[in-house]
Design a protein around this motif. Sequence first.
Motif, short mmCIF file in Angstrom:
data_model
loop_
_atom_site.label_atom_id
_atom_site.label_comp_id
_atom_site.label_asym_id
_atom_site.label_seq_id
_atom_site.Cartn_x
_atom_site.Cartn_y
_atom_site.Cartn_z
N LEU A 193 0.83 -1.22 0.00
CA LEU A 193 0.00 0.00 0.00
C LEU A 193 0.86 1.27 0.00
N PHE A 194 1.99 1.20 0.73
CA PHE A 194 2.87 2.38 0.80
C PHE A 194 3.96 2.34 -0.27
N ASP A 195 4.04 1.24 -1.01
CA ASP A 195 5.19 0.96 -1.87
C ASP A 195 6.47 1.17 -1.05
N PHE A 196 6.48 0.52 0.10
CA PHE A 196 7.61 0.54 1.05
C PHE A 196 8.46 -0.69 0.74
N PRO A 197 9.79 -0.61 0.87
CA PRO A 197 10.60 -1.78 0.50
C PRO A 197 10.14 -3.05 1.24
N GLN A 198 9.81 -4.10 0.48
CA GLN A 198 9.28 -5.34 1.09
C GLN A 198 10.28 -5.92 2.11
N GLU A 199 11.58 -5.78 1.82
CA GLU A 199 12.56 -6.41 2.72
C GLU A 199 12.54 -5.76 4.11
N HIS A 200 12.00 -4.54 4.21
CA HIS A 200 11.94 -3.86 5.52
C HIS A 200 10.52 -3.85 6.08
N ARG A 201 9.65 -4.74 5.57
CA ARG A 201 8.23 -4.64 5.94
C ARG A 201 7.97 -4.80 7.44
#
Length: 442
Positions: A193-201
């Motif tokens: 939703l935030f297009d936040f890096p998946q590796e830091h979810r």
Amino acid sequence: MASKHTLSREEQPQRWPLPPRRRPDLADFSRASLIAYLQTAPLDEVDISDPMYWETDTNSIYFKRLRDEAPVHFTTHNSDRHRGFWSVTRWADIMAVDTNHNVYSSDAHLGGITLFDMDQDFIMPMFIAMDPPKHDVQRKAVNPIVSGPNLASFEGLIRERTREVLDGLPRGEAFDWVDRVSIELTSRMLATLFDFPQEHRRKLTYWSDVSTSDAEIPGNPQKEERQAILMGMLQEFTLLWNQRVNEPPKGDLVSMLAHNPATRDMPPMEFMGNLVLLIVGGNDTTRNSTTGGVYEFSKNPGEWAKLRANPALVESAVSEIIRYQTPLAHMRRTALEDTILGGQRIRKGDKVVMWYSSGNRDERAIENPDAFIIDRPRARQHMSFGFGIHRCVGNRLAELQLKILWEEILARFESIEVLEEPERVPSAFVKGYKSMMVRLPA
Ligand code: HEM
């Protein structure tokens, strides 16, 4: 049904000595003794905001008594944690408050939307804690992310991830469902939703937990530490904002906030507030419904058999899970004027707490409410998403995530064995689980 008029709190003699504010070590305070206490204690003596009633899942005993005997009831000032609050426990009275934002305000500067006031020296304005007109324009800015076409576009991704997570679970050995499934799936969704890096979810989960944590519980971050962690979150998101504001608008929440005229000039604290809202909104709630569903099916094997025999019941089962869990136990408002509610005189400035967890068990509105029944005729008739102008923005997305999860569970697992009572969150706001050990058939 209107409740009988009783004296307002100013008119009432102080009959009961204020109970000592204590958080007894739960090992010394058994669940059975808390149940016995809640069944018999004078209603005015109990402070249901105490985390121990949530950690032990005993609060519903008190709410049943309030609904029957004092549906709009004042808990007096009891510590420096709160200055007293009204508990609204019946369906009809909760609806009356939730749908009347002209009298019952959500404004952060008056304390906001939880029983414990927002820190007035660290106000994070967010649109859930605003009244119109500002609330309405900010809500509109993010609404497209959960609109019909966008939801449809998420469906394939959610299914693919759900399959991957479920297929990766160990067979025949104990593991924590909260960590391996509930947090994993909700943090992946939030990162999207935030297009936040998946590796830091998992940072998103951490920030969500910190922002709702109670500093009085041993081990939780204290006020200054909590604020420092949230400032760190703001820094990371500011980097994303700076990137996206210079790119053409995209469909993620940061880009939406950075480009929408209603939100693009937000001061940093307001950006932080809205981030916290969207992270907590999309995290705790769906996560705890994911765990709560597995727990309730384990307690109700007949309902599990029903679902296995008829998978078409999955949508109503999801609604029943959300009703039964009520992942946010309450929302709070502040009265903007003197008013009458359920026969009680509410004064301007009073805190009014709508206990959704009680409204969802109100036998005046829902038949046989304490039973978990997945094929209820009107399963979507529950209060877990609230009502009125603040009704949950993400309700359709949450339902979609849970529907896909149960479809994929049905396609794989004959049963999910819950090995012991789950560990619950000690909070009168987020009604959820810290961990729940389970085992899948080998
Ligand atoms: C508001 C519950 C999932 C975002 C709310 C409210 C409740 C709630 C009780 C306040 C309603 C009121 O004051 O009348 C839930 C539950 C969920 C869920 C039980 C899952 C089972 C989500 C998801 C998102 C989300 C997945 C985001 C993607 C929000 C936002 C608001 C909100 C932004 C504020 C709306 C406003 O103030 O206008 N939610 N929520 N929620 N929820 Fe949810």
